[in-house]
Write an enzyme that holds these catalytic residues in place. Structure first.
Site, PDB file in Angstrom:
ATOM      1  N   TYR A   1      -2.255   4.226  12.893  1.00 43.91           N
ATOM      2  CA  TYR A   1      -1.228   3.471  12.164  1.00 43.91           C
ATOM      3  C   TYR A   1      -1.872   2.290  11.435  1.00 43.91           C
ATOM      4  O   TYR A   1      -1.651   2.078  10.233  1.00 43.91           O
ATOM      5  CB  TYR A   1      -0.171   2.985  13.160  1.00 43.91           C
ATOM      6  CG  TYR A   1       0.880   2.070  12.587  1.00 43.91           C
ATOM      7  CD1 TYR A   1       1.886   2.555  11.760  1.00 43.91           C
ATOM      8  CD2 TYR A   1       0.866   0.707  12.891  1.00 43.91           C
ATOM      9  CE1 TYR A   1       2.862   1.706  11.254  1.00 43.91           C
ATOM     10  CE2 TYR A   1       1.838  -0.149  12.391  1.00 43.91           C
ATOM     11  CZ  TYR A   1       2.830   0.357  11.574  1.00 43.91           C
ATOM     12  OH  TYR A   1       3.788  -0.483  11.074  1.00 43.91           O
TER      13      TYR A   1
ATOM     14  N   SER B   1       1.307  -3.861   7.690  1.00 45.69           N
ATOM     15  CA  SER B   1       1.524  -4.266   9.083  1.00 45.69           C
ATOM     16  C   SER B   1       0.395  -5.180   9.495  1.00 45.69           C
ATOM     17  O   SER B   1      -0.730  -5.069   9.009  1.00 45.69           O
ATOM     18  CB  SER B   1       1.535  -3.056  10.028  1.00 45.69           C
ATOM     19  OG  SER B   1       1.405  -3.492  11.376  1.00 45.69           O
TER      20      SER B   1
HETATM   21  N1  LIG Z   1       9.317  -3.163  13.070  1.00 42.40           N
HETATM   22  C1  LIG Z   1       8.089  -3.665  13.168  1.00 42.40           C
HETATM   23  O1  LIG Z   1       7.722  -4.309  14.161  1.00 42.40           O
HETATM   24  C2  LIG Z   1       7.115  -3.482  12.038  1.00 42.40           C
HETATM   25  C3  LIG Z   1       5.933  -4.230  12.107  1.00 42.40           C
HETATM   26  C4  LIG Z   1       5.003  -4.088  11.081  1.00 42.40           C
HETATM   27  C5  LIG Z   1       5.272  -3.256  10.012  1.00 42.40           C
HETATM   28  N2  LIG Z   1       6.438  -2.535   9.996  1.00 42.40           N
HETATM   29  C6  LIG Z   1       6.630  -1.672   8.833  1.00 42.40           C
HETATM   30  O2  LIG Z   1       7.854  -2.026   8.214  1.00 42.40           O
HETATM   31  C7  LIG Z   1       8.422  -0.871   7.571  1.00 42.40           C
HETATM   32  C8  LIG Z   1       9.859  -0.684   8.052  1.00 42.40           C
HETATM   33  O3  LIG Z   1       9.815  -0.549   9.463  1.00 42.40           O
HETATM   34  P1  LIG Z   1      11.125  -0.623  10.383  1.00 42.40           P
HETATM   35  O4  LIG Z   1      10.706  -1.261  11.643  1.00 42.40           O
HETATM   36  O5  LIG Z   1      12.279  -1.163   9.619  1.00 42.40           O
HETATM   37  O6  LIG Z   1      11.313   0.940  10.655  1.00 42.40           O
HETATM   38  P2  LIG Z   1      12.600   1.781  11.126  1.00 42.40           P
HETATM   39  O7  LIG Z   1      13.540   0.905  11.854  1.00 42.40           O
HETATM   40  O8  LIG Z   1      12.028   2.970  11.812  1.00 42.40           O
HETATM   41  O9  LIG Z   1      13.261   2.224   9.735  1.00 42.40           O
HETATM   42  C9  LIG Z   1      12.515   3.052   8.898  1.00 42.40           C
HETATM   43  C10 LIG Z   1      13.198   3.208   7.560  1.00 42.40           C
HETATM   44  O10 LIG Z   1      12.330   4.010   6.747  1.00 42.40           O
HETATM   45  C11 LIG Z   1      12.988   5.228   6.444  1.00 42.40           C
HETATM   46  N3  LIG Z   1      12.063   6.330   6.491  1.00 42.40           N
HETATM   47  C12 LIG Z   1      11.295   6.737   7.526  1.00 42.40           C
HETATM   48  N4  LIG Z   1      10.616   7.852   7.189  1.00 42.40           N
HETATM   49  C13 LIG Z   1      10.987   8.131   5.920  1.00 42.40           C
HETATM   50  C14 LIG Z   1      10.650   9.159   5.017  1.00 42.40           C
HETATM   51  N5  LIG Z   1       9.822  10.150   5.369  1.00 42.40           N
HETATM   52  N6  LIG Z   1      11.216   9.148   3.791  1.00 42.40           N
HETATM   53  C15 LIG Z   1      12.095   8.184   3.417  1.00 42.40           C
HETATM   54  N7  LIG Z   1      12.455   7.196   4.242  1.00 42.40           N
HETATM   55  C16 LIG Z   1      11.904   7.173   5.473  1.00 42.40           C
HETATM   56  C17 LIG Z   1      14.091   5.399   7.457  1.00 42.40           C
HETATM   57  O11 LIG Z   1      15.096   6.252   6.913  1.00 42.40           O
HETATM   58  P3  LIG Z   1      16.153   7.048   7.863  1.00 42.40           P
HETATM   59  O12 LIG Z   1      17.090   5.991   8.378  1.00 42.40           O
HETATM   60  O13 LIG Z   1      16.823   8.020   6.960  1.00 42.40           O
HETATM   61  O14 LIG Z   1      15.358   7.687   8.957  1.00 42.40           O
HETATM   62  C18 LIG Z   1      14.512   3.935   7.654  1.00 42.40           C
HETATM   63  O15 LIG Z   1      15.350   3.514   6.599  1.00 42.40           O
HETATM   64  C19 LIG Z   1       7.490   0.302   7.900  1.00 42.40           C
HETATM   65  O16 LIG Z   1       6.594   0.507   6.845  1.00 42.40           O
HETATM   66  C20 LIG Z   1       6.756  -0.199   9.139  1.00 42.40           C
HETATM   67  O17 LIG Z   1       5.510   0.435   9.293  1.00 42.40           O
HETATM   68  C21 LIG Z   1       7.364  -2.630  10.965  1.00 42.40           C
END
Ligand SMILES: NC(=O)c1ccc[n+]([C@@H]2O[C@H](COP(=O)([O-])OP(=O)(O)OC[C@H]3O[C@@H](n4cnc5c(N)ncnc54)[C@H](OP(=O)(O)O)[C@@H]3O)[C@@H](O)[C@H]2O)c1
Length: 248
Positions: free
Chosen positions: A157, A143
């Site tokens: 985080y 991130s």
């Molecule tokens: N969105 C942003 O602005 C942003 C910015 C910087 C970095 N990130 C990073 O990008 C990555 C994806 O984020 P996102 O925004 O797409 O998140 P999201 O919309 O919350 O989706 C999270 C995904 O990870 C899975 N997941 C969560 N906890 C898990 C666990 N304990 N075991 C297995 N799978 C798990 C979820 O599965 P389920 O559907 O089954 O719950 C879902 O497929 C993360 O590492 C996040 O920190 C996101």
């Protein structure tokens, strides 16, 4: 596009958001993709259906990244079933944090975030490293908060994501001689369930970004596809910001 024909990819957290876009992109380019999810079985099935309808090969496995052993077993099973592993994408992550001293920052919350954002990633890389050959690709989703907090409440985080970038530099040295690259992508705000474009932080974040908008999951997936390709063969140990300029 068949850049990843005959390649096997393992993606954590592929049922929603950025992970789902990564699964679809790698599969669209020919990879056989195995992805994990933890709770959203309906969304995982929808991703599988969409990929299969487009002619791709994909498998969803319910595996909690909070259980590092389970992640290792899922990777071992993938290799046993498909005979190889070429691309690992550590995407699953949680955003659990509050200002220092806030009662929400209890030890359980700390452990859970460290387990999912760090411990599962380390275990996945250790396991994948035993199976990958020349040309292997390891990409972790960190991130922008791993490099710059920018505002209060993201210390824990951001700390977990800084650890991912730090490990990445070490793994690049560990695996470079075997022709395996290891990189971290640091997204800025991307419109997902974790950080919706209309959420509490959105206006403040957009105001601090040169591009003035949230990213789309597909814009992170395209960076993953690039780093996973042969074209990126001389890039390792780096962090690539895909952040609309937030860190500029
Ligand atoms: N969105 C942003 O602005 C942003 C910015 C910087 C970095 N990130 C990073 O990008 C990555 C994806 O984020 P996102 O925004 O797409 O998140 P999201 O919309 O919350 O989706 C999270 C995904 O990870 C899975 N997941 C969560 N906890 C898990 C666990 N304990 N075991 C297995 N799978 C798990 C979820 O599965 P389920 O559907 O089954 O719950 C879902 O497929 C993360 O590492 C996040 O920190 C996101």
């Amino acid at each position: 596009m068949t850049r990843f024909k005959d390649k096997v990819a393992f993606v954590t957290g592929g049922s929603r958001g950025i992970g789902a876009a990564i699964v679809k992109r790698l599969a669209a380019e020919g990879a056989h993709v195995v992805f994990t999810y933890v709770s959203a079985g309906d969304k995982a099935r929808a991703v599988v259906q969409e990929v299969e309808a487009a002619g791709g090969n994909v498998l969803a496995v319910q595996t909690d990244s909070g259980d590092a052993k389970a992640v290792a077993e899922a990777i071992e099973q993938t290799v046993a079933d498909l005979g190889r592993l070429d691309i690992l994408v550590n995407n699953a992550g949680v955003f659990v944090t509050a200002p220092a001293g806030d009662p929400a920052n209890d030890l359980d919350a700390l452990d859970r975030q460290i387990d999912i954002n760090i411990r599962a990633v380390v275990t996945a890389v250790r396991t994948a490293a035993r199976h990958m050959g020349e040309g292997g690709r390891i990409i972790s989703i960190g991130s922008v908060n791993g490099s710059r907090a920018g505002f209060a409440g993201v210390a824990e985080y951001g700390g977990s994501k800084a650890a991912v970038a730090g490990y990445t530099r070490g793994w690049a040295w560990d695996l470079g001689k075997r022709g395996i690259t290891v990189n971290t992508i640091q997204p800025g705000p991307v419109d997902t369930d974790m950080n919706p474009d209309n959420g509490d932080f959105a206006a403040m974040l957009k105001a601090g970004m040169p591009l003035g908008r949230y990213g789309r999951s597909e814009e992170v997936a395209s960076a993953v596809a690039y780093l996973a390709s042969t074209e990126a063969g001389f890039i390792t140990g780096t962090t690539l910001n895909v952040d609309g300029g937030l860190n500029a």
